[in-house]
Scaffold this motif. Structure first.
Motif, mmCIF file in Angstrom:
data_model
loop_
_atom_site.group_PDB
_atom_site.id
_atom_site.type_symbol
_atom_site.label_atom_id
_atom_site.label_comp_id
_atom_site.label_asym_id
_atom_site.label_seq_id
_atom_site.Cartn_x
_atom_site.Cartn_y
_atom_site.Cartn_z
ATOM 1 N N GLY A 68 71.693 -15.107 -12.364
ATOM 2 C CA GLY A 68 70.715 -15.259 -11.289
ATOM 3 C C GLY A 68 69.881 -14.003 -11.112
ATOM 4 N N ALA A 69 69.273 -13.888 -9.949
ATOM 5 C CA ALA A 69 68.442 -12.727 -9.625
ATOM 6 C C ALA A 69 69.288 -11.645 -8.974
ATOM 7 C CB ALA A 69 67.316 -13.129 -8.682
ATOM 8 N N ARG A 70 68.956 -10.393 -9.250
ATOM 9 C CA ARG A 70 69.612 -9.247 -8.627
ATOM 10 C C ARG A 70 68.527 -8.269 -8.195
ATOM 11 N NH1 ARG A 70 74.878 -6.235 -9.242
ATOM 12 N NH2 ARG A 70 74.399 -4.034 -8.893
ATOM 13 N N PHE A 71 68.528 -7.937 -6.923
ATOM 14 C CA PHE A 71 67.594 -6.975 -6.355
ATOM 15 C C PHE A 71 68.390 -5.735 -5.978
ATOM 16 C CE2 PHE A 71 65.825 -11.129 -5.786
ATOM 17 C CZ PHE A 71 64.470 -10.974 -6.027
ATOM 18 N N GLU A 72 68.052 -4.594 -6.577
ATOM 19 C CA GLU A 72 68.732 -3.343 -6.272
ATOM 20 C C GLU A 72 67.795 -2.458 -5.463
ATOM 21 O OE1 GLU A 72 70.214 -1.468 -9.817
ATOM 22 O OE2 GLU A 72 71.673 -3.064 -10.166
ATOM 23 N N PHE A 73 68.311 -1.923 -4.379
ATOM 24 C CA PHE A 73 67.555 -1.061 -3.484
ATOM 25 C C PHE A 73 68.134 0.345 -3.591
ATOM 26 C CE2 PHE A 73 67.421 -5.378 -2.031
ATOM 27 C CZ PHE A 73 66.088 -5.566 -1.718
ATOM 28 N N HIS A 74 67.301 1.313 -4.011
ATOM 29 C CA HIS A 74 67.734 2.685 -4.258
ATOM 30 C C HIS A 74 67.017 3.649 -3.311
ATOM 31 C CE1 HIS A 74 69.739 1.476 -7.986
ATOM 32 N NE2 HIS A 74 68.705 0.679 -8.173
ATOM 33 N N GLY A 75 67.633 4.817 -3.112
ATOM 34 C CA GLY A 75 67.043 5.833 -2.244
ATOM 35 C C GLY A 75 67.273 5.547 -0.773
ATOM 36 N N VAL A 76 68.318 4.805 -0.479
ATOM 37 C CA VAL A 76 68.620 4.388 0.892
ATOM 38 C C VAL A 76 69.481 5.455 1.562
ATOM 39 C CG1 VAL A 76 69.741 2.607 2.284
ATOM 40 C CG2 VAL A 76 68.534 1.968 0.181
ATOM 41 N N ASP A 77 69.113 5.881 2.785
ATOM 42 C CA ASP A 77 69.981 6.754 3.569
ATOM 43 C C ASP A 77 71.221 5.955 3.916
ATOM 44 O OD1 ASP A 77 67.360 8.370 5.491
ATOM 45 O OD2 ASP A 77 68.299 8.953 3.623
ATOM 46 N N CYS A 78 72.370 6.490 3.570
ATOM 47 C CA CYS A 78 73.606 5.742 3.748
ATOM 48 C C CYS A 78 74.584 6.477 4.643
ATOM 49 C CB CYS A 78 74.268 5.519 2.395
ATOM 50 S SG CYS A 78 73.259 4.576 1.251
ATOM 51 N N VAL A 79 75.449 5.717 5.255
ATOM 52 C CA VAL A 79 76.581 6.280 5.981
ATOM 53 C C VAL A 79 77.813 5.986 5.141
ATOM 54 C CG1 VAL A 79 75.542 6.094 8.262
ATOM 55 C CG2 VAL A 79 76.841 4.179 7.376
ATOM 56 N N PRO A 80 78.776 6.901 5.097
ATOM 57 C CA PRO A 80 79.967 6.664 4.270
ATOM 58 C C PRO A 80 80.704 5.388 4.671
ATOM 59 C CG PRO A 80 79.906 8.927 5.055
ATOM 60 C CD PRO A 80 78.817 8.179 5.779
ATOM 61 N N GLU A 81 81.193 4.695 3.689
ATOM 62 C CA GLU A 81 81.965 3.468 3.901
ATOM 63 C C GLU A 81 83.283 3.680 3.170
ATOM 64 O OE1 GLU A 81 82.179 0.347 5.589
ATOM 65 O OE2 GLU A 81 83.837 0.279 4.254
ATOM 66 N N GLN A 82 84.375 3.710 3.888
ATOM 67 C CA GLN A 82 85.664 4.059 3.313
ATOM 68 C C GLN A 82 86.196 3.013 2.344
ATOM 69 O OE1 GLN A 82 88.313 4.969 6.515
ATOM 70 N NE2 GLN A 82 87.102 6.706 7.202
ATOM 71 N N GLN A 83 85.768 1.789 2.447
ATOM 72 C CA GLN A 83 86.339 0.732 1.624
ATOM 73 C C GLN A 83 85.582 0.513 0.314
ATOM 74 O OE1 GLN A 83 86.263 -2.530 4.331
ATOM 75 N NE2 GLN A 83 88.139 -1.914 5.364
ATOM 76 N N HIS A 84 84.466 1.185 0.105
ATOM 77 C CA HIS A 84 83.652 0.955 -1.086
ATOM 78 C C HIS A 84 83.256 2.280 -1.719
ATOM 79 C CE1 HIS A 84 83.229 -3.257 -0.050
ATOM 80 N NE2 HIS A 84 82.904 -2.895 1.168
ATOM 81 N N ASN A 85 82.955 2.263 -2.987
ATOM 82 C CA ASN A 85 82.419 3.435 -3.681
ATOM 83 C C ASN A 85 80.911 3.382 -3.663
ATOM 84 O OD1 ASN A 85 84.934 4.413 -4.339
ATOM 85 N ND2 ASN A 85 84.999 3.345 -6.289
ATOM 86 N N GLY A 86 80.351 3.273 -2.532
ATOM 87 C CA GLY A 86 78.912 3.184 -2.412
ATOM 88 C C GLY A 86 78.508 3.560 -1.002
ATOM 89 N N CYS A 87 77.572 2.857 -0.478
ATOM 90 C CA CYS A 87 77.105 3.198 0.854
ATOM 91 C C CYS A 87 76.765 1.948 1.636
ATOM 92 C CB CYS A 87 75.903 4.117 0.782
ATOM 93 S SG CYS A 87 74.400 3.324 0.210
ATOM 94 N N VAL A 88 76.625 2.154 2.918
ATOM 95 C CA VAL A 88 76.169 1.114 3.825
ATOM 96 C C VAL A 88 74.858 1.637 4.396
ATOM 97 C CG1 VAL A 88 76.663 -0.098 5.968
ATOM 98 C CG2 VAL A 88 78.510 0.392 4.380
ATOM 99 N N PRO A 89 73.766 0.870 4.348
ATOM 100 C CA PRO A 89 72.491 1.356 4.866
ATOM 101 C C PRO A 89 72.636 1.840 6.302
ATOM 102 C CG PRO A 89 72.168 -0.676 3.692
ATOM 103 C CD PRO A 89 73.658 -0.487 3.814
ATOM 104 N N SER A 90 72.045 2.991 6.555
ATOM 105 C CA SER A 90 72.091 3.592 7.882
ATOM 106 C C SER A 90 71.204 2.835 8.854
ATOM 107 C CB SER A 90 71.621 5.050 7.791
ATOM 108 O OG SER A 90 71.439 5.597 9.066
ATOM 109 N N ALA A 91 71.590 2.793 10.111
ATOM 110 C CA ALA A 91 70.773 2.156 11.139
ATOM 111 C C ALA A 91 69.679 3.096 11.611
ATOM 112 C CB ALA A 91 71.649 1.745 12.325
#
Length: 94
Positions: A68-91
């Motif tokens: 299917g389609a995959r949209f990747e969003f890069h350069g996002v200010d993130c807050v740490p997320e303990q359960q993932h090796n990535g980020c959660v977009p900041s509010a």
């Protein structure tokens, strides 16, 4: 169709298991008026592109593992997320 949202090191992705977006359309799919159906407006992904631009992010359109389609969003200010090796977009707004 199943839609999945996940974390990336510097952003997030949204992907599905639908029919995908052909390589030949990926460079113009974010343009206003680009649509596959005569009764659609072709503004939905253009709105996404404007949001990406307003936040100073980058977007890449790829194929998901399911084809299917995959949209990747890069350069996002993130807050740490303990359960993932990535980020959660900041509010936080720019």
């Amino acid at each position: 169709m199943t839609v999945t949202v996940g974390a990336l090191t510097n952003g997030f992705y949204v992907e599905d298991d639908g029919k995908g977006i052909p390589d030949s359309k990926r460079d113009r799919i974010l343009e206003a008026g680009e649509t596959e159906k005569a009764h659609w407006t072709g503004i939905g992904l253009r709105v996404v592109a404007e949001i990406v631009k307003a936040h100073g992010w980058a977007i890449q359109i790829k194929e998901s593992a399911a084809g299917g389609a995959r949209f990747e969003f890069h350069g996002v200010d993130c807050v740490p997320e303990q359960q993932h090796n990535g980020c959660v977009p900041s509010a936080r707004s720019n």
